[in-house]
Design an enzyme around this catalytic site. Structure first.
Site, PDB file in Angstrom:
ATOM      1  N   ALA A 124       0.805  -1.227   0.000  1.00  0.00           N
ATOM      2  CA  ALA A 124       0.000   0.000   0.000  1.00  0.00           C
ATOM      3  C   ALA A 124       0.839   1.279   0.000  1.00  0.00           C
ATOM      4  CB  ALA A 124      -0.919  -0.022   1.216  1.00  0.00           C
ATOM      5  N   ASN A 192       1.917  -3.692   7.982  1.00  0.00           N
ATOM      6  CA  ASN A 192       2.460  -4.112   6.683  1.00  0.00           C
ATOM      7  C   ASN A 192       3.284  -3.003   6.044  1.00  0.00           C
ATOM      8  OD1 ASN A 192       1.352  -6.828   6.335  1.00  0.00           O
ATOM      9  ND2 ASN A 192      -0.619  -5.788   6.400  1.00  0.00           N
ATOM     10  N   HIS A 222      -0.279   7.750   3.301  1.00  0.00           N
ATOM     11  CA  HIS A 222       1.060   7.378   3.778  1.00  0.00           C
ATOM     12  C   HIS A 222       2.077   8.276   3.090  1.00  0.00           C
ATOM     13  CE1 HIS A 222      -0.501   3.841   5.725  1.00  0.00           C
ATOM     14  NE2 HIS A 222      -0.967   3.363   4.590  1.00  0.00           N
TER      15      HIS A 222
HETATM   16  N1  LIG Z   1       1.679  -5.607   2.042  1.00  0.00           N
HETATM   17  C1  LIG Z   1       0.722  -4.701   2.237  1.00  0.00           C
HETATM   18  O1  LIG Z   1       0.921  -3.484   2.099  1.00  0.00           O
HETATM   19  C2  LIG Z   1      -0.648  -5.178   2.603  1.00  0.00           C
HETATM   20  C3  LIG Z   1      -1.749  -4.339   2.431  1.00  0.00           C
HETATM   21  C4  LIG Z   1      -2.991  -4.838   2.772  1.00  0.00           C
HETATM   22  C5  LIG Z   1      -3.147  -6.095   3.303  1.00  0.00           C
HETATM   23  N2  LIG Z   1      -2.038  -6.865   3.503  1.00  0.00           N
HETATM   24  C6  LIG Z   1      -2.153  -8.190   4.127  1.00  0.00           C
HETATM   25  O2  LIG Z   1      -2.456  -9.169   3.140  1.00  0.00           O
HETATM   26  C7  LIG Z   1      -3.239 -10.210   3.726  1.00  0.00           C
HETATM   27  C8  LIG Z   1      -4.499 -10.432   2.890  1.00  0.00           C
HETATM   28  O3  LIG Z   1      -5.274  -9.242   2.863  1.00  0.00           O
HETATM   29  P1  LIG Z   1      -6.806  -9.286   2.393  1.00  0.00           P
HETATM   30  O4  LIG Z   1      -7.312  -7.891   2.392  1.00  0.00           O
HETATM   31  O5  LIG Z   1      -6.948 -10.111   1.173  1.00  0.00           O
HETATM   32  O6  LIG Z   1      -7.455 -10.061   3.643  1.00  0.00           O
HETATM   33  P2  LIG Z   1      -8.888 -10.777   3.726  1.00  0.00           P
HETATM   34  O7  LIG Z   1      -9.250 -10.775   5.164  1.00  0.00           O
HETATM   35  O8  LIG Z   1      -9.834 -10.183   2.739  1.00  0.00           O
HETATM   36  O9  LIG Z   1      -8.579 -12.274   3.259  1.00  0.00           O
HETATM   37  C9  LIG Z   1      -7.737 -13.150   3.937  1.00  0.00           C
HETATM   38  C10 LIG Z   1      -8.161 -14.583   3.580  1.00  0.00           C
HETATM   39  O10 LIG Z   1      -7.177 -15.483   4.083  1.00  0.00           O
HETATM   40  C11 LIG Z   1      -7.818 -16.539   4.789  1.00  0.00           C
HETATM   41  N3  LIG Z   1      -6.878 -16.984   5.840  1.00  0.00           N
HETATM   42  C12 LIG Z   1      -6.525 -16.332   6.971  1.00  0.00           C
HETATM   43  N4  LIG Z   1      -5.600 -17.036   7.644  1.00  0.00           N
HETATM   44  C13 LIG Z   1      -5.374 -18.168   6.924  1.00  0.00           C
HETATM   45  C14 LIG Z   1      -4.524 -19.287   7.089  1.00  0.00           C
HETATM   46  N5  LIG Z   1      -3.708 -19.395   8.161  1.00  0.00           N
HETATM   47  N6  LIG Z   1      -4.533 -20.252   6.146  1.00  0.00           N
HETATM   48  C15 LIG Z   1      -5.340 -20.149   5.067  1.00  0.00           C
HETATM   49  N7  LIG Z   1      -6.167 -19.117   4.858  1.00  0.00           N
HETATM   50  C16 LIG Z   1      -6.194 -18.133   5.769  1.00  0.00           C
HETATM   51  C17 LIG Z   1      -9.117 -15.961   5.307  1.00  0.00           C
HETATM   52  O11 LIG Z   1     -10.105 -16.983   5.480  1.00  0.00           O
HETATM   53  C18 LIG Z   1      -9.496 -14.993   4.180  1.00  0.00           C
HETATM   54  O12 LIG Z   1     -10.283 -15.620   3.189  1.00  0.00           O
HETATM   55  C19 LIG Z   1      -3.519  -9.768   5.168  1.00  0.00           C
HETATM   56  O13 LIG Z   1      -2.639 -10.391   6.069  1.00  0.00           O
HETATM   57  C20 LIG Z   1      -3.265  -8.278   5.144  1.00  0.00           C
HETATM   58  O14 LIG Z   1      -2.826  -7.775   6.399  1.00  0.00           O
HETATM   59  C21 LIG Z   1      -0.818  -6.451   3.147  1.00  0.00           C
END
Ligand SMILES: NC(=O)c1ccc[n+]([C@@H]2O[C@H](COP(=O)([O-])OP(=O)(O)OC[C@H]3O[C@@H](n4cnc5c(N)ncnc54)[C@H](O)[C@@H]3O)[C@@H](O)[C@H]2O)c1
Length: 271
Positions: A124, A192, A222
């Site tokens: 992000a 993140n 940000h």
């Molecule tokens: N790098 C970045 O800048 C950034 C930005 C936003 C989100 N993220 C991260 O990316 C990840 C995904 O984000 P999102 O918005 O798609 O989240 P989301 O909540 O929409 O989806 C996450 C999915 O993963 C599944 N899940 C959770 N833990 C699991 C596990 N141990 N094994 C299998 N499945 C599992 C959940 O059931 C859900 O369907 C999150 O951890 C979030 O914090 C990173």
């Protein structure tokens, strides 16, 4: 064709699958896993070109070339080491998990030992390319300023511990200043972004974080300021939340698709 396995079929995982399915990235969508099987199967049913198999983790890791973690920090801790031990390249979205030094060291060591690549998309934020370039010489300081509407900070442990009354904030107010390592515990929702910047640049202790509440804002902003031997730069992104998961910025999903394209493309533009 590169076989892809997606772990986590939420907003980011779905976005990556749809981009592959509509031909925006030329890879094979081979397998999926989500702790909610229903969620994964609903995603499969919505795809037009590919019908990836829903697999158990152990099976998935040995069936694909590249694993994309878009699930949770728990998934990074439990699944990513297994993927690297199986000799798979891995793209990690839940980069905040790498705040944990022990895990970070373990993953980097496993990647090296098993000759695997670990990819961390910019997520992000904007400016990771500049931090990468600046790192080739010396970086003296990096400051991340996150500016959110006061309601966007509710629930953060720091707000509760300090007794901050967010509803009383009527003008732009600095709420927190400290190291990235402290900030990620105080404001886990920022984890993140702070982690990606710290990994690219000067680490969690030297990266400074400011958190600002601004009642006039509707978007999550940000700003990154970097100073070093190259000079100084400043970036600012005003992120729109994704419609499906307001905690995730749309740009984060786009950065995962872009990283995938960069892996495939023989011509690589940008640092
Ligand atoms: N790098 C970045 O800048 C950034 C930005 C936003 C989100 N993220 C991260 O990316 C990840 C995904 O984000 P999102 O918005 O798609 O989240 P989301 O909540 O929409 O989806 C996450 C999915 O993963 C599944 N899940 C959770 N833990 C699991 C596990 N141990 N094994 C299998 N499945 C599992 C959940 O059931 C859900 O369907 C999150 O951890 C979030 O914090 C990173």
């Amino acid at each position: 064709m590169l076989k892809i396995g997606i772990i986590g079929c939420g907003f980011i995982g779905c976005h990556i699958c749809r981009a592959i399915d509509n031909g925006a990235v030329d890879v094979e969508l081979h397998a999926l896993f989500d702790s909610s099987e229903i969620k994964a199967l609903e995603l499969v049913a919505s795809l037009k070109r590919y019908s990836p198999a829903y697999m158990k983790i152990e099976e998935l890791l040995y069936s694909v070339d590249l694993v994309i973690e878009s699930a949770s920090q728990d998934a990074v801790r439990s699944i990513v080491p297994q993927a690297l031990e199986a000799g798979r390249d891995v793209m990690v979205l839940s980069v905040g998990a790498l705040v944990d030094e022990e895990l970070r060291t373990k993953l980097f060591k496993l990647a090296k030992q098993n000759n695997c690549k670990l990819y961390f998309p910019s997520g992000a934020v904007v400016g990771i390319d500049g931090i990468n370039s600046a790192s080739a010489a010396g970086i003296s300081s990096i400051t991340l300023t996150t500016i959110k509407p006061p309601s966007g900070l509710s629930g953060a442990p720091y707000i509760a511990n300090m007794g901050i009354e967010l509803e009383k904030i009527k003008k732009e107010t600095v709420i927190f200043e400290g190291s990235a390592s402290y900030a990620v515990k105080a404001f886990p929702a920022n984890v993140n972004v702070a982690a990606t910047i710290s990994l690219a640049g000067i680490g969690f202790e030297r990266t400074k974080v400011r958190v600002v509440a601004d009642p006039t804002l509707a978007r999550n902003v940000h700003e990154i300021t970097v100073e070093g031997e190259f000079g100084k730069f400043f970036t600012r992104v005003e992120n729109l939340p994704s419609p499906e998961n307001p905690k995730t910025s749309y740009l984060a999903a786009l950065s995962a698709v872009s990283t995938l394209r960069k892996i495939l493309n023989p011509v690589k533009i940008g640092t």
